[in-house]
Design an enzyme around this catalytic site. Sequence first.
Site, mmCIF file in Angstrom:
data_model
loop_
_atom_site.group_PDB
_atom_site.id
_atom_site.type_symbol
_atom_site.label_atom_id
_atom_site.label_comp_id
_atom_site.label_asym_id
_atom_site.label_seq_id
_atom_site.Cartn_x
_atom_site.Cartn_y
_atom_site.Cartn_z
ATOM 1 N N LYS A 89 0.830 -1.219 0.000
ATOM 2 C CA LYS A 89 0.000 0.000 0.000
ATOM 3 C C LYS A 89 0.862 1.266 0.000
ATOM 4 O O LYS A 89 0.751 2.136 0.871
ATOM 5 C CB LYS A 89 -0.965 0.033 1.190
ATOM 6 C CG LYS A 89 -1.974 -1.106 1.207
ATOM 7 C CD LYS A 89 -2.998 -0.918 2.303
ATOM 8 C CE LYS A 89 -3.992 -2.057 2.374
ATOM 9 N NZ LYS A 89 -3.421 -3.288 2.955
ATOM 10 N N PHE A 90 1.723 1.377 -1.014
ATOM 11 C CA PHE A 90 2.528 2.594 -1.167
ATOM 12 C C PHE A 90 1.598 3.798 -1.242
ATOM 13 O O PHE A 90 0.485 3.709 -1.777
ATOM 14 C CB PHE A 90 3.360 2.516 -2.451
ATOM 15 C CG PHE A 90 4.426 1.467 -2.422
ATOM 16 C CD1 PHE A 90 5.625 1.696 -1.763
ATOM 17 C CD2 PHE A 90 4.245 0.243 -3.055
ATOM 18 C CE1 PHE A 90 6.621 0.734 -1.748
ATOM 19 C CE2 PHE A 90 5.233 -0.721 -3.038
ATOM 20 C CZ PHE A 90 6.417 -0.479 -2.382
ATOM 21 N N ALA A 91 2.074 4.951 -0.729
ATOM 22 C CA ALA A 91 1.196 6.127 -0.675
ATOM 23 C C ALA A 91 1.965 7.440 -0.750
ATOM 24 O O ALA A 91 1.468 8.466 -0.293
ATOM 25 C CB ALA A 91 0.363 6.089 0.600
ATOM 26 N N ASN A 95 9.063 9.717 -6.555
ATOM 27 C CA ASN A 95 10.491 9.574 -6.254
ATOM 28 C C ASN A 95 10.720 8.762 -4.981
ATOM 29 O O ASN A 95 11.669 7.980 -4.905
ATOM 30 C CB ASN A 95 11.127 10.958 -6.121
ATOM 31 C CG ASN A 95 12.631 10.878 -5.986
ATOM 32 O OD1 ASN A 95 13.295 10.369 -6.891
ATOM 33 N ND2 ASN A 95 13.168 11.332 -4.870
HETATM 34 P P1 5BU Z 1 -8.637 -10.712 7.291
HETATM 35 O O1 5BU Z 1 -7.961 -11.404 8.409
HETATM 36 O O2 5BU Z 1 -9.273 -11.676 6.274
HETATM 37 O O3 5BU Z 1 -9.594 -9.621 7.730
HETATM 38 O O4 5BU Z 1 -7.426 -9.988 6.533
HETATM 39 C C1 5BU Z 1 -7.618 -9.171 5.414
HETATM 40 C C2 5BU Z 1 -6.292 -8.828 4.782
HETATM 41 O O5 5BU Z 1 -6.521 -8.002 3.654
HETATM 42 C C3 5BU Z 1 -5.329 -8.074 5.664
HETATM 43 O O6 5BU Z 1 -4.017 -8.481 5.314
HETATM 44 C C4 5BU Z 1 -5.538 -6.623 5.293
HETATM 45 O O7 5BU Z 1 -4.354 -5.859 5.446
HETATM 46 C C5 5BU Z 1 -5.903 -6.731 3.834
HETATM 47 N N1 5BU Z 1 -6.818 -5.681 3.357
HETATM 48 C C6 5BU Z 1 -8.087 -5.503 3.851
HETATM 49 O O8 5BU Z 1 -8.525 -6.217 4.733
HETATM 50 N N2 5BU Z 1 -8.894 -4.528 3.343
HETATM 51 C C7 5BU Z 1 -8.501 -3.693 2.364
HETATM 52 O O9 5BU Z 1 -9.255 -2.850 1.907
HETATM 53 C C8 5BU Z 1 -7.182 -3.897 1.858
HETATM 54 C C9 5BU Z 1 -6.376 -4.881 2.366
HETATM 55 BR BR1 5BU Z 1 -6.574 -2.844 0.500
#
Ligand code: 5BU
Length: 248
Positions: A89-91, A95
């Site tokens: 999740k780069f933000a 550069n």
């Molecule tokens: P869970 O344990 O199934 O809730 O994990 C969900 C994973 O997906 C977790 O690694 C989050 O960092 C990732 N994630 C998320 O839950 N929702 C998002 O919108 C994004 C990533 Br982008």
Amino acid sequence: MEYKKRAELTSNPTAQALFALMDKKQTNLCLAADLTDWQELIELIEAVGSEICVLKTHIDVIADLPTNFADKLNELKNKYNFLIFEDRKFADIGNTVKMQYSSGIYKIAGWADITNCHVVPGPGIIEGLREIGLPKGRGLLLLAEMSSKDNLATGEYTKTAVTWAKKYDDFVIGFIGMKKLIDDPKFITLTPGVQLAAGQDNLGQQYNTPENAIKNGSDIIIVGRGIYAAANPQAEAQKYRQAAWSAL
Ligand code: 5BU
């Protein structure tokens, strides 16, 4: 549309490889392997690797990461045939993300087939990551939507992400989204916030079922705690795999 046909529509080698392996392995399950103990993480991958098309990592949460972690992940990737997605999740500006993607302790571009970024900084973030990733054949997912309650990735923000994906379609292979966002089969949608029973956790995560995620047009479900917190992760992964594949 069949994955084999979708592979022909994209010029990105990672997207082509992903479609080919989903077709061969017959799975659209991504494991969110969010464990902080390296040995436990390896055991989880050994248990679930044969069920998944993508292994999603948060490499920076592992407390005892060995220096040869990338070799070990690659060994498991080749053994079980999945792609590796570092959910970085780069933000930042272009550069800075170039350095974050290629350098530092993790050198993400060296081992992660796929990574992702927010679009809040503007298209320069995609251009920066693309300078590093494209020569290596990597793929980028744009965070067009999120699963968490009251998140701000909606409406015009989501639409702009889709516009930029089209503009940089040699490197952007798709989206993190809750539903299909564009009617163009070269793009792949991965959906987090999936459990067998809909609901939520106590920090705003919202869960949809595998069936609903796929019916909304998602291609790949991302499952973390639903699998790794289960008594038998392998058996649980098989349930998610079956539910997501049969919903196609
Ligand atoms: P869970 O344990 O199934 O809730 O994990 C969900 C994973 O997906 C977790 O690694 C989050 O960092 C990732 N994630 C998320 O839950 N929702 C998002 O919108 C994004 C990533 Br982008």
